[in-house]
Motif scaffolding. Structure first.
Motif, PDB file in Angstrom:
ATOM      1  N   VAL A  12       0.851  -1.183   0.000  1.00  7.49           N
ATOM      2  CA  VAL A  12       0.000   0.000   0.000  1.00  7.49           C
ATOM      3  C   VAL A  12       0.893   1.241   0.000  1.00  7.49           C
ATOM      4  CG1 VAL A  12      -0.183   0.082   2.525  1.00  7.49           C
ATOM      5  CG2 VAL A  12      -1.999   1.086   1.126  1.00  7.49           C
ATOM      6  N   GLN A  13       0.392   2.313  -0.549  1.00 11.46           N
ATOM      7  CA  GLN A  13       1.151   3.563  -0.537  1.00 11.46           C
ATOM      8  C   GLN A  13       1.014   4.247   0.814  1.00 11.46           C
ATOM      9  OE1 GLN A  13      -0.186   5.900  -3.920  1.00 11.46           O
ATOM     10  NE2 GLN A  13       1.458   5.074  -5.181  1.00 11.46           N
ATOM     11  N   ALA A  14       1.994   5.064   1.148  1.00 10.64           N
ATOM     12  CA  ALA A  14       1.944   5.841   2.379  1.00 10.64           C
ATOM     13  C   ALA A  14       0.659   6.658   2.412  1.00 10.64           C
ATOM     14  CB  ALA A  14       3.156   6.752   2.490  1.00 10.64           C
ATOM     15  N   GLY A  15       0.026   6.669   3.579  1.00  5.32           N
ATOM     16  CA  GLY A  15      -1.251   7.348   3.738  1.00  5.32           C
ATOM     17  C   GLY A  15      -2.449   6.451   3.527  1.00  5.32           C
ATOM     18  N   GLY A  16      -2.213   5.264   3.000  1.00  2.67           N
ATOM     19  CA  GLY A  16      -3.297   4.338   2.736  1.00  2.67           C
ATOM     20  C   GLY A  16      -3.703   3.537   3.960  1.00  2.67           C
ATOM     21  N   SER A  17      -4.626   2.593   3.731  1.00  3.76           N
ATOM     22  CA  SER A  17      -5.178   1.784   4.814  1.00  3.76           C
ATOM     23  C   SER A  17      -5.177   0.313   4.444  1.00  3.76           C
ATOM     24  CB  SER A  17      -6.626   2.210   5.109  1.00  3.76           C
ATOM     25  OG  SER A  17      -6.696   3.555   5.536  1.00  3.76           O
ATOM     26  N   LEU A  18      -5.107  -0.503   5.457  1.00  2.79           N
ATOM     27  CA  LEU A  18      -5.273  -1.951   5.327  1.00  2.79           C
ATOM     28  C   LEU A  18      -6.001  -2.453   6.565  1.00  2.79           C
ATOM     29  CD1 LEU A  18      -1.782  -3.285   4.118  1.00  2.79           C
ATOM     30  CD2 LEU A  18      -3.913  -3.320   2.812  1.00  2.79           C
ATOM     31  N   GLY A  55     -12.800  -5.933  26.429  1.00  2.00           N
ATOM     32  CA  GLY A  55     -12.764  -4.805  25.506  1.00  2.00           C
ATOM     33  C   GLY A  55     -11.630  -3.832  25.737  1.00  2.00           C
ATOM     34  N   PHE A  56     -10.899  -4.018  26.830  1.00  2.00           N
ATOM     35  CA  PHE A  56      -9.753  -3.127  27.084  1.00  2.00           C
ATOM     36  C   PHE A  56      -8.737  -3.268  25.964  1.00  2.00           C
ATOM     37  CE2 PHE A  56      -6.649  -0.759  29.387  1.00  2.00           C
ATOM     38  CZ  PHE A  56      -5.441  -1.370  29.115  1.00  2.00           C
ATOM     39  N   THR A  57      -8.208  -2.131  25.511  1.00  2.00           N
ATOM     40  CA  THR A  57      -7.197  -2.147  24.461  1.00  2.00           C
ATOM     41  C   THR A  57      -5.992  -1.299  24.866  1.00  2.00           C
ATOM     42  OG1 THR A  57      -8.213  -0.248  23.350  1.00  2.00           O
ATOM     43  CG2 THR A  57      -8.906  -2.440  22.620  1.00  2.00           C
ATOM     44  N   ASN A  58      -4.850  -1.647  24.321  1.00  2.00           N
ATOM     45  CA  ASN A  58      -3.701  -0.761  24.448  1.00  2.00           C
ATOM     46  C   ASN A  58      -2.878  -0.859  23.176  1.00  2.00           C
ATOM     47  OD1 ASN A  58      -2.758  -3.409  25.707  1.00  2.00           O
ATOM     48  ND2 ASN A  58      -0.828  -2.288  25.537  1.00  2.00           N
ATOM     49  N   TYR A  59      -2.150   0.229  22.903  1.00  2.00           N
ATOM     50  CA  TYR A  59      -1.443   0.373  21.636  1.00  2.00           C
ATOM     51  C   TYR A  59      -0.008   0.844  21.866  1.00  2.00           C
ATOM     52  CZ  TYR A  59      -6.137   0.341  19.619  1.00  2.00           C
ATOM     53  OH  TYR A  59      -7.411  -0.010  19.256  1.00  2.00           O
ATOM     54  N   ALA A  60       0.843   0.483  20.922  1.00  2.00           N
ATOM     55  CA  ALA A  60       2.173   1.074  20.898  1.00  2.00           C
ATOM     56  C   ALA A  60       2.030   2.563  20.598  1.00  2.00           C
ATOM     57  CB  ALA A  60       3.030   0.404  19.830  1.00  2.00           C
ATOM     58  N   ASP A  61       2.898   3.356  21.178  1.00  2.00           N
ATOM     59  CA  ASP A  61       2.821   4.804  20.952  1.00  2.00           C
ATOM     60  C   ASP A  61       2.908   5.150  19.475  1.00  2.00           C
ATOM     61  OD1 ASP A  61       4.711   5.748  23.954  1.00  2.00           O
ATOM     62  OD2 ASP A  61       2.587   5.303  23.660  1.00  2.00           O
ATOM     63  N   SER A  62       3.670   4.371  18.734  1.00  2.00           N
ATOM     64  CA  SER A  62       3.902   4.680  17.322  1.00  2.00           C
ATOM     65  C   SER A  62       2.649   4.508  16.455  1.00  2.00           C
ATOM     66  CB  SER A  62       5.026   3.801  16.772  1.00  2.00           C
ATOM     67  OG  SER A  62       4.702   2.424  16.917  1.00  2.00           O
ATOM     68  N   VAL A  63       1.639   3.812  16.965  1.00  2.00           N
ATOM     69  CA  VAL A  63       0.438   3.571  16.153  1.00  2.00           C
ATOM     70  C   VAL A  63      -0.823   4.186  16.745  1.00  2.00           C
ATOM     71  CG1 VAL A  63       1.468   1.416  15.347  1.00  2.00           C
ATOM     72  CG2 VAL A  63      -0.235   1.350  17.185  1.00  2.00           C
ATOM     73  N   LYS A  64      -0.710   4.779  17.916  1.00  2.00           N
ATOM     74  CA  LYS A  64      -1.895   5.369  18.548  1.00  2.00           C
ATOM     75  C   LYS A  64      -2.521   6.420  17.651  1.00  2.00           C
ATOM     76  CE  LYS A  64      -0.770   4.727  23.437  1.00  2.00           C
ATOM     77  NZ  LYS A  64      -0.316   5.378  24.680  1.00  2.00           N
ATOM     78  N   TYR A  79      -9.337  -8.151  14.485  1.00  2.00           N
ATOM     79  CA  TYR A  79      -8.965  -7.286  13.370  1.00  2.00           C
ATOM     80  C   TYR A  79      -7.963  -6.228  13.810  1.00  2.00           C
ATOM     81  CZ  TYR A  79     -13.273  -9.269  11.459  1.00  2.00           C
ATOM     82  OH  TYR A  79     -14.253 -10.131  11.037  1.00  2.00           O
ATOM     83  N   LEU A  80      -7.202  -5.759  12.829  1.00  2.00           N
ATOM     84  CA  LEU A  80      -6.361  -4.594  13.049  1.00  2.00           C
ATOM     85  C   LEU A  80      -6.579  -3.659  11.865  1.00  2.00           C
ATOM     86  CD1 LEU A  80      -4.203  -3.320  14.917  1.00  2.00           C
ATOM     87  CD2 LEU A  80      -2.483  -4.216  13.328  1.00  2.00           C
ATOM     88  N   GLN A  81      -7.309  -2.586  12.125  1.00  2.00           N
ATOM     89  CA  GLN A  81      -7.535  -1.572  11.101  1.00  2.00           C
ATOM     90  C   GLN A  81      -6.372  -0.603  11.149  1.00  2.00           C
ATOM     91  OE1 GLN A  81     -10.082  -1.197   8.748  1.00  2.00           O
ATOM     92  NE2 GLN A  81      -8.757   0.436   7.978  1.00  2.00           N
ATOM     93  N   MET A  82      -5.685  -0.452  10.032  1.00  2.00           N
ATOM     94  CA  MET A  82      -4.495   0.394   9.978  1.00  2.00           C
ATOM     95  C   MET A  82      -4.742   1.528   8.982  1.00  2.00           C
ATOM     96  SD  MET A  82      -1.516  -2.538  10.022  1.00  2.00           S
ATOM     97  CE  MET A  82      -1.874  -3.098   8.360  1.00  2.00           C
ATOM     98  N   ASN A  83      -4.747   2.734   9.492  1.00  2.00           N
ATOM     99  CA  ASN A  83      -4.952   3.918   8.662  1.00  2.00           C
ATOM    100  C   ASN A  83      -3.707   4.794   8.674  1.00  2.00           C
ATOM    101  OD1 ASN A  83      -7.659   3.108   8.254  1.00  2.00           O
ATOM    102  ND2 ASN A  83      -8.334   4.207  10.090  1.00  2.00           N
ATOM    103  N   SER A  84      -3.641   5.703   7.726  1.00  2.00           N
ATOM    104  CA  SER A  84      -2.510   6.644   7.641  1.00  2.00           C
ATOM    105  C   SER A  84      -1.180   5.907   7.732  1.00  2.00           C
ATOM    106  CB  SER A  84      -2.617   7.689   8.755  1.00  2.00           C
ATOM    107  OG  SER A  84      -3.833   8.401   8.676  1.00  2.00           O
ATOM    108  N   LEU A  85      -1.052   4.854   6.956  1.00  2.00           N
ATOM    109  CA  LEU A  85       0.134   4.013   7.027  1.00  2.00           C
ATOM    110  C   LEU A  85       1.382   4.778   6.599  1.00  2.00           C
ATOM    111  CD1 LEU A  85      -1.468   0.717   5.794  1.00  2.00           C
ATOM    112  CD2 LEU A  85      -0.154   0.959   7.902  1.00  2.00           C
TER     113      LEU A  85
END
Length: 115
Positions: A12-18, A55-64, A79-85
């Motif tokens: 995917v191009q930078a800025g895209g989603s998967l 339902g508790f979630t936590n994220y790496a700072d780099s992906v928050k 699932y892992l929705q990834m935006n603004s890649l």
């Protein structure tokens, strides 16, 4: 034994989603702790996001703010929705589950972000 099967990776191009999917062979209602990790070339595997059964979630700072982890108990899938890649998100992404005191991993799915 729990088998985990990831899918959804790609180029995917930078800025895209998967959206990555992790299908489990067991009912994930019985799996309290599921997560996504990734390993970039030349780097150690790192936690990306975790979701607990309540339902508790936590994220790496780099992906928050960019990634969202969710679980669908009716489909036994996380699932892992990834935006603004970003190019630095390029890695093999692994699904992980902690079940009855044991740790399980999927085979991984490649995500490549081009600049």
């Amino acid at each position: 034994q729990v088998q985990l099967a990831e899918s959804g990776g790609g180029l995917v191009q930078a800025g895209g989603s998967l959206r990555l999917s992790c299908a489990a062979s067991e009912s994930i209602r019985s799996i309290a702790n599921m997560a996504w990790f990734r390993r970039a070339p030349g780097k150690q595997r790192e936690l990306v996001a975790r979701i607990l059964s309540g339902g508790f979630t936590n994220y790496a700072d780099s992906v928050k703010g960019r990634f969202t982890i969710s679980r669908d108990n009716t489909k036994n899938t996380v699932y892992l929705q990834m935006n603004s890649l970003k190019p630095e998100d390029t890695a093999v992404y692994y699904c992980n589950a902690v079940w009855k005191g044991n740790l399980y991993w999927g085979q991984g799915t490649q995500v490549t972000v081009s600049s």
